[in-house]
Design a protein around this motif. Structure first.
Motif, PDB file in Angstrom:
ATOM      1  N   PHE A  53       1.154  -1.001  -0.059  1.00  7.91           N
ATOM      2  CA  PHE A  53       0.312   0.013   0.370  1.00  7.91           C
ATOM      3  C   PHE A  53       0.906   1.320   0.100  1.00  7.91           C
ATOM      4  N   HIS A  58      -0.112  -1.908  -6.798  1.00  5.79           N
ATOM      5  CA  HIS A  58      -1.168  -2.894  -6.619  1.00  5.79           C
ATOM      6  C   HIS A  58      -0.977  -4.290  -5.733  1.00  5.79           C
ATOM      7  N   ALA A  77      -9.615  -0.088   2.873  1.00  7.06           N
ATOM      8  CA  ALA A  77     -10.671   0.966   2.015  1.00  7.06           C
ATOM      9  C   ALA A  77     -10.955   1.512   3.465  1.00  7.06           C
ATOM     10  N   TRP A  84     -13.627   4.988  -2.458  1.00  3.52           N
ATOM     11  CA  TRP A  84     -12.711   4.054  -3.049  1.00  3.52           C
ATOM     12  C   TRP A  84     -14.141   3.142  -3.120  1.00  3.52           C
ATOM     13  N   HIS A 121      -9.465   6.290  -6.018  1.00  5.07           N
ATOM     14  CA  HIS A 121      -8.580   6.485  -4.880  1.00  5.07           C
ATOM     15  C   HIS A 121      -8.024   4.828  -4.789  1.00  5.07           C
ATOM     16  N   LEU A 122      -9.069   4.243  -4.000  1.00  8.12           N
ATOM     17  CA  LEU A 122      -8.714   2.781  -4.021  1.00  8.12           C
ATOM     18  C   LEU A 122     -10.077   2.135  -4.166  1.00  8.12           C
ATOM     19  N   LEU A 124     -11.657  -1.711  -5.186  1.00 10.55           N
ATOM     20  CA  LEU A 124     -11.313  -2.973  -5.220  1.00 10.55           C
ATOM     21  C   LEU A 124     -12.056  -4.130  -5.414  1.00 10.55           C
ATOM     22  N   LEU A 162      -5.088   2.382  -6.572  1.00  8.26           N
ATOM     23  CA  LEU A 162      -4.150   1.626  -6.161  1.00  8.26           C
ATOM     24  C   LEU A 162      -5.563   0.493  -5.939  1.00  8.26           C
ATOM     25  N   VAL A 164      -6.714  -3.183  -4.876  1.00  5.31           N
ATOM     26  CA  VAL A 164      -6.321  -4.239  -4.319  1.00  5.31           C
ATOM     27  C   VAL A 164      -7.148  -5.909  -5.058  1.00  5.31           C
TER      28      VAL A 164
END
Length: 336
Positions: A53, A58, A77, A84, A121-122, A124, A162, A164
């Protein structure tokens, strides 16, 4: 990274003259403690996830269903006060469902771009290997270049950006193998694993008493995360440590058991992850043990076994263990 820059990032709360290394450690520990609430008994998985992170990379979490892959991703998150989105990957998911598409506006008479869930930003990406390879490839550009191109026009995503992703083992029904190009976009691949008896007992007791999983609150802002990623990039790497990483990569390329060794991108990823691990340890420089600690998570998914080694049941982790045991480690005086 000066203390004045730190004060600007933290809205003056850090105070003039604050030590950047101490501030990073404080924020890092706050995020680690927060995430650990959602993943009891798995400190190594949490630590590696945070290493990825704050390296700005990633993360791919691969394991069997039910061990907390999605819980780990959601906890990351929830710990950051940032935008996110969660994408549930399914066989009928289309590339435009991820990146967005142009929609004709009848009032204005022009096409308007409607951004997809990749614009956060994030992101999943849950069970990423349940979607078709075509849909998986929609993430290639955005993961590498932090932009989405639709009908010849590029749209930047927020910074930091990023991904995940979670995936089930490829031998489970209904999964597709991620192509090498897609795997290479992930800085780290980790497994959560089953909890031990004591940790599982605590999970069962807590859930029986509270009924629900703990609700996490953000403990870091977007600006702080940007600063921490920048701080990690400045952790010192000596020539000796850089050569050590290069020799590890060379050894994988020359190993007869491997059809594909570590690429220069893999070497760069190993250095960046080692910088992040060192920062989490409270050090401003990388030592060989940092490289060894993150080597399997960084390189394991980038190596491809030869057919003979694969039939013999050799694992990439076994090859890496042998490589790390044979490549000479630089002297302590050369790594500071």
């Amino acid at each position: 990274m000066t203390s004045s820059q730190l004060e600007a990032v933290d809205g003056g709360r850090a105070g003039a003259g604050s030590d950047p290394a101490a501030y990073f450690t404080d924020r890092y520990e706050a995020v680690r403690s927060n995430v650990a609430q959602a993943l009891a008994g798995k400190p190594e998985a949490v630590r590696l996830a945070l290493t990825c992170f704050f390296a700005g990379g990633h993360l791919l979490v691969e394991d069997v269903p039910g061990v907390g892959k999605t819980s780990l991703a959601k906890a990351l998150a929830a710990s950051i006060d940032a935008s996110w989105n969660r994408i549930q990957f399914t066989p009928d998911l289309l590339p435009s469902d991820i990146t967005g598409t142009n929609v004709f506006d009848q009032r204005s008479g022009v096409f308007e771009f409607r951004p997809g869930p990749a614009f956060a930003h994030l992101v999943l990406a849950d069970e990423i290997n349940r979607a078709s390879p075509k849909t998986q490839s929609a993430l290639l550009e955005v993961m590498e270049e932090r932009q989405v191109t639709v009908d010849g026009r590029s749209y930047p995503v927020p910074v930091p950006f990023l991904v995940v992703a979670t995936q089930n083992p490829i031998d489970l029904e209904g999964t597709y193998r991620l192509p090498e190009a897609q795997l290479d976009r992930f800085l780290l691949r980790i497994a959560v694993g089953y909890p031990d008896v004591a940790a599982e007992r605590d999970i069962l007791v807590a859930r029986a008493r509270n009924g629900v999983a703990p609700v996490l609150s953000p403990v870091a802002t977007v600006e702080q995360v940007r600063w921490m990623i920048e701080y990690v990039s400045r952790v010192h790497v000596t020539d000796a440590v850089a050569e050590y990483v290069a020799r590890i990569a060379e050894a994988t390329r020359n190993d007869a058991r491997l059809r594909l060794g570590a690429s220069p991108r893999g070497s760069l990823a190993l250095v960046r992850a080692a910088q992040s691990w060192a920062a989490g340890e409270g050090r401003g420089y990388v030592v060989p043990d940092d490289v060894k600690t993150v080597a399997e998570a960084v390189l394991g998914h980038r190596l491809v076994l030869g057919s003979e080694a694969d039939m013999q049941g050799v694992r990439t982790a076994d090859v890496l263990r042998d490589v790390l045991g044979t490549v000479s480690v630089p002297f302590a005086a050369a790594v500071r």
